[in-house]
Structures are given as structure tokens and as C-alpha cells.
Design a protein around this motif. Structure first.
Motif, PDB file in Angstrom:
ATOM      1  N   ALA A 262      20.958  -6.643  15.164  1.00 34.75           N
ATOM      2  CA  ALA A 262      22.325  -7.011  15.538  1.00 34.75           C
ATOM      3  C   ALA A 262      22.619  -8.453  15.152  1.00 34.75           C
ATOM      4  N   ALA A 263      21.615  -9.329  15.290  1.00 33.63           N
ATOM      5  CA  ALA A 263      21.822 -10.741  14.947  1.00 33.63           C
ATOM      6  C   ALA A 263      22.122 -10.925  13.471  1.00 33.63           C
ATOM      7  N   SER A 264      21.489 -10.129  12.619  1.00 32.19           N
ATOM      8  CA  SER A 264      21.747 -10.253  11.176  1.00 32.19           C
ATOM      9  C   SER A 264      23.176  -9.830  10.860  1.00 32.19           C
TER      10      SER A 264
ATOM     11  N   ARG B 175      34.776 -16.022   6.921  1.00 31.59           N
ATOM     12  CA  ARG B 175      35.280 -17.305   6.425  1.00 31.59           C
ATOM     13  C   ARG B 175      36.146 -17.141   5.178  1.00 31.59           C
ATOM     14  N   LEU B 176      35.995 -16.027   4.483  1.00 29.23           N
ATOM     15  CA  LEU B 176      36.824 -15.779   3.297  1.00 29.23           C
ATOM     16  C   LEU B 176      38.256 -15.406   3.675  1.00 29.23           C
ATOM     17  N   ASP B 177      38.460 -15.023   4.935  1.00 26.32           N
ATOM     18  CA  ASP B 177      39.792 -14.716   5.462  1.00 26.32           C
ATOM     19  C   ASP B 177      40.498 -13.653   4.614  1.00 26.32           C
ATOM     20  N   LEU B 178      39.760 -12.586   4.326  1.00 23.86           N
ATOM     21  CA  LEU B 178      40.287 -11.471   3.553  1.00 23.86           C
ATOM     22  C   LEU B 178      39.882 -10.163   4.228  1.00 23.86           C
ATOM     23  N   PRO B 179      40.632  -9.077   4.004  1.00 25.10           N
ATOM     24  CA  PRO B 179      40.202  -7.784   4.530  1.00 25.10           C
ATOM     25  C   PRO B 179      38.811  -7.425   4.007  1.00 25.10           C
ATOM     26  N   LEU B 180      37.987  -6.841   4.888  1.00 23.39           N
ATOM     27  CA  LEU B 180      36.616  -6.481   4.543  1.00 23.39           C
ATOM     28  C   LEU B 180      36.482  -4.964   4.456  1.00 23.39           C
ATOM     29  N   LEU B 181      35.940  -4.480   3.346  1.00 20.91           N
ATOM     30  CA  LEU B 181      35.657  -3.066   3.127  1.00 20.91           C
ATOM     31  C   LEU B 181      34.155  -2.943   2.901  1.00 20.91           C
ATOM     32  N   VAL B 182      33.468  -2.204   3.777  1.00 24.49           N
ATOM     33  CA  VAL B 182      32.006  -2.228   3.791  1.00 24.49           C
ATOM     34  C   VAL B 182      31.435  -0.817   3.759  1.00 24.49           C
ATOM     35  N   VAL B 183      30.440  -0.606   2.884  1.00 22.58           N
ATOM     36  CA  VAL B 183      29.654   0.631   2.914  1.00 22.58           C
ATOM     37  C   VAL B 183      28.187   0.260   3.177  1.00 22.58           C
ATOM     38  N   PRO B 184      27.412   1.168   3.762  1.00 20.45           N
ATOM     39  CA  PRO B 184      26.017   0.852   4.072  1.00 20.45           C
ATOM     40  C   PRO B 184      25.089   1.058   2.882  1.00 20.45           C
ATOM     41  N   GLY B 185      23.972   0.310   2.909  1.00 23.68           N
ATOM     42  CA  GLY B 185      22.898   0.495   1.944  1.00 23.68           C
ATOM     43  C   GLY B 185      21.655   1.013   2.636  1.00 23.68           C
ATOM     44  N   ASN B 186      20.584   1.177   1.877  1.00 24.73           N
ATOM     45  CA  ASN B 186      19.387   1.788   2.441  1.00 24.73           C
ATOM     46  C   ASN B 186      18.677   0.917   3.477  1.00 24.73           C
ATOM     47  N   HIS B 187      18.930  -0.389   3.495  1.00 19.44           N
ATOM     48  CA  HIS B 187      18.340  -1.249   4.519  1.00 19.44           C
ATOM     49  C   HIS B 187      19.188  -1.309   5.790  1.00 19.44           C
TER      50      HIS B 187
ATOM     51  N   GLN C  14      21.513  -0.210   9.170  1.00 21.94           N
ATOM     52  CA  GLN C  14      21.556   0.711  10.307  1.00 21.94           C
ATOM     53  C   GLN C  14      23.024   0.979  10.617  1.00 21.94           C
ATOM     54  N   ARG C  15      23.419   2.247  10.568  1.00 21.91           N
ATOM     55  CA  ARG C  15      24.844   2.567  10.683  1.00 21.91           C
ATOM     56  C   ARG C  15      25.491   1.997  11.939  1.00 21.91           C
ATOM     57  N   ASP C  16      24.884   2.246  13.093  1.00 21.12           N
ATOM     58  CA  ASP C  16      25.548   1.864  14.335  1.00 21.12           C
ATOM     59  C   ASP C  16      25.663   0.353  14.461  1.00 21.12           C
ATOM     60  N   ALA C  17      24.633  -0.375  14.073  1.00 23.78           N
ATOM     61  CA  ALA C  17      24.689  -1.831  14.155  1.00 23.78           C
ATOM     62  C   ALA C  17      25.725  -2.389  13.182  1.00 23.78           C
ATOM     63  N   LEU C  18      25.785  -1.825  11.974  1.00 19.25           N
ATOM     64  CA  LEU C  18      26.794  -2.253  11.004  1.00 19.25           C
ATOM     65  C   LEU C  18      28.189  -1.932  11.527  1.00 19.25           C
ATOM     66  N   ARG C  19      28.346  -0.730  12.079  1.00 17.67           N
ATOM     67  CA  ARG C  19      29.650  -0.302  12.588  1.00 17.67           C
ATOM     68  C   ARG C  19      30.123  -1.237  13.713  1.00 17.67           C
ATOM     69  N   ASP C  20      29.206  -1.604  14.605  1.00 15.65           N
ATOM     70  CA  ASP C  20      29.576  -2.473  15.718  1.00 15.65           C
ATOM     71  C   ASP C  20      30.048  -3.836  15.217  1.00 15.65           C
ATOM     72  N   ALA C  21      29.352  -4.391  14.244  1.00 13.85           N
ATOM     73  CA  ALA C  21      29.688  -5.728  13.753  1.00 13.85           C
ATOM     74  C   ALA C  21      31.004  -5.733  12.984  1.00 13.85           C
TER      75      ALA C  21
ATOM     76  N   ARG D 171      34.857   5.271  13.523  1.00 11.46           N
ATOM     77  CA  ARG D 171      34.281   4.988  14.833  1.00 11.46           C
ATOM     78  C   ARG D 171      32.964   5.696  15.082  1.00 11.46           C
ATOM     79  N   GLU D 172      32.695   6.740  14.331  1.00  4.31           N
ATOM     80  CA  GLU D 172      31.449   7.482  14.511  1.00  4.31           C
ATOM     81  C   GLU D 172      31.103   8.213  13.227  1.00  4.31           C
ATOM     82  N   GLY D 173      29.868   8.717  13.169  1.00  3.55           N
ATOM     83  CA  GLY D 173      29.440   9.501  12.019  1.00  3.55           C
ATOM     84  C   GLY D 173      29.166   8.659  10.792  1.00  3.55           C
ATOM     85  N   LEU D 174      29.276   9.303   9.641  1.00  2.00           N
ATOM     86  CA  LEU D 174      29.038   8.618   8.380  1.00  2.00           C
ATOM     87  C   LEU D 174      30.095   7.541   8.133  1.00  2.00           C
ATOM     88  N   ILE D 175      29.689   6.501   7.423  1.00  2.00           N
ATOM     89  CA  ILE D 175      30.621   5.410   7.133  1.00  2.00           C
ATOM     90  C   ILE D 175      31.275   5.674   5.781  1.00  2.00           C
TER      91      ILE D 175
END
Length: 265
Positions: free
Chosen positions: A61-63, A73-85, A87-94, A103-107
Motif C-alpha cells: 500500500a505504501a508503494s 503532481r502532473l495535475d492531469l487525469p490518470l488512466l492506469v492498467v495493472p502489470g504483473n507486479h 496487486q489489483r486491490d491495492a492499486l484500485r484503492d490508491a 470498483r471491483e473485478g478486473l481493471i
């Protein structure tokens, strides 16, 4: 058309740690954001930041909290997909406030920008390095392709649907590139596929559409196609990419390395 900043393979770790016991990826990310903030006028107006996976190296979670703060800090909309390293839920929460994060399931998600539709695909198979597109992901992509009102479509995923010749990376590539090609075959608009994972710039095709992979923000893999090639990474070159979408657009790699200039010629 839209202009995107593509960042990939941040591999951020928890405080006090180093990725692979070598890379201070927290410092590397902060330095990259500093450099990009100083270059935004030169790059030109941006519509969003597209992050193609491996935001975290350890899934902590800290990462993710650190990565979210630095990217913010870039002050732009963020669009994020997960990689093999990741964790879906931790990425989703951040990145819960980064629309269109599900909100749930695959990203998997769809975002419409000026003149362009962006589709983010989840290739993460937790517990392994390679990636796979699930049936529900391919269904979402098919619907997005058929229903796109735009002239251009950008498909973003972590694992690229191509082979680099680097054996240890190709061994953990995308399992079902053919399924992706099949989904995109009937597209009536221009399609651009962008990915990360391979920590370098590679260009290829999936079906009839171009594929480009971005350099990583933290490290690189040498192009070494020998059977006995050493398995490992180099500390550079590091970089990112700018995507001008559309049939007349261009995908541009930016190296985040120190250099002197410009000199007159």
C-alpha cells in the motif's frame, strides 16, 4: 485528437527498500516527475497520463500511495492498467479517484477523450509473470471497438502482443495475442496498441494494427537474443513516451537521461 503521456514500469517499493535490492525506484520516480514538469511546455498540452502497469514492485500500500502522490503532481487525469507486479486491490484503492477505475473485478475500462477512445485492458495473472486477456476483457474490448464514435482508438495493456527476441521476457509475455488481434480485426477506426513490460522501445503489429512499447521509468533490458544471454536488467536508459492519437498521430519515446545541449548546428 488527444495527446497522452505514457509512463510505464515504475516498480515503486515501500520506504527504505530497493527494487531487486538495487534500484531506488521512489527516488527515480520523483526525479522523473521533476524532469517532466520542467518539460511540459515543450511537450505541449496533454489530455491525460496513461500508466501501462507495474506501478508497484512489491504490491505494498505504501508503494501505491507514493506513486499516486507523485503522479498527482502532473495535475492531469490518470488512466492506469495493472502489470504483473501489481496487486489489483491495492492499486484500485490508491487510484480510486482516477476515473474510470472500476470498483471491483478486473481493471478494464473505457475512457473517451477528444477525438479518441482509450481502452485499458487488465492482463494481470496474479502469481505469475506472464499475462492473459480474459473472456470478459475481450468482450469489453469488442464492445468498445464496435461502439466507438471516434476516429481513433488506443488500446493500453501491460503485456505487449509481440515478441522482442529477449528470451526471458518473451517467456513471460502475453499468452493470447491472437485473441486480441481477432477483437481488433473488424475495427473501422484507426487502432493504436501501446504497452510496457519489456522496459524498452519495440514496434510491431497485432493483426493489421501497430504496437509500441514504452521505455521504463526505472531500468532497461539489453537486446540480447543469445540462448545464453544473462537474465537481468540495466539501470538505463530510462524514459517514457508521448502519444499523439489518430491516423496522422505519432508515438514518441522520451529518454529521461542527463545530456548537454542544445548546441547550434
Amino acid at each position: 485528437m488527444a495527446r497522452l503521456l505514457q509512463l510505464s514500469d515504475l516498480h515503486v517499493v515501500a520506504p527504505g527498500a530497493r527494487a531487486s535490492d538495487v534500484l531506488d525506484t521512489r527516488a527515480l520516480l520523483r526525479s522523473a516527475i521533476d524532469r517532466l514538469l520542467g518539460s511540459l511546455d515543450a511537450i505541449g498540452p496533454l489530455d491525460a497520463v496513461l500508466v501501462t502497469g507495474d506501478v508497484s514492485d512489491d504490491g505494498s500500500a505504501a508503494s501505491y500511495d507514493f506513486a499516486r502522490a507523485e503522479l498527482g503532481r502532473l495535475d492531469l487525469p490518470l488512466l492506469v492498467v495493472p502489470g504483473n507486479h501489481d496487486q489489483r486491490d491495492a492499486l484500485r484503492d490508491a487510484f480510486a479517484d482516477a476515473a474510470p477505475m472500476p470498483r471491483e473485478g478486473l481493471i478494464d475500462w473505457v475512457a473517451d477523450l477528444p477525438g479518441c477512445r482509450i481502452v485499458g485492458l487488465d492482463t494481470l495473472v496474479e502469481g505469475q509473470g506472464g499475462g492473459r486477456l480474459r473472456v470478459e476483457t475481450l468482450d469489453l474490448l469488442g464492445e468498445a471497438v464496435r461502439g466507438s464514435p471516434h476516429e481513433a482508438l488506443v488500446v493500453a495493456l501491460h503485456h505487449p502482443p509481440l515478441r522482442t527476441g529477449i528470451r526471458f521476457m518473451d517467456a513471460i509475455g502475453l499468452e493470447n495475442s491472437g485473441a486480441l488481434a481477432g477483437c481488433l480485426d473488424g475495427a473501422s477506426c484507426f487502432v493504436q496498441v501501446v504497452a510496457g513490460h519489456v522496459h524498452g522501445v519495440y514496434h510491431g503489429r497485432v493483426g493489421r494494427w501497430p504496437v509500441s512499447t514504452a521505455p521504463a521509468l526505472c531500468s532497461a533490458f539489453a537486446l540480447d537474443r543469445r540462448v545464453e544471454a544473462p537474465v537481468g536488467f540495466w539501470t538505463g536508459p530510462k524514459g517514457c513516451a508521448v502519444i499523439d492519437t489518430g491516423p496522422d498521430g505519432i508515438w514518441t519515446a522520451i529518454l529521461l537521461e542527463d545530456a548537454d545541449g542544445p548546441y547550434a548546428f
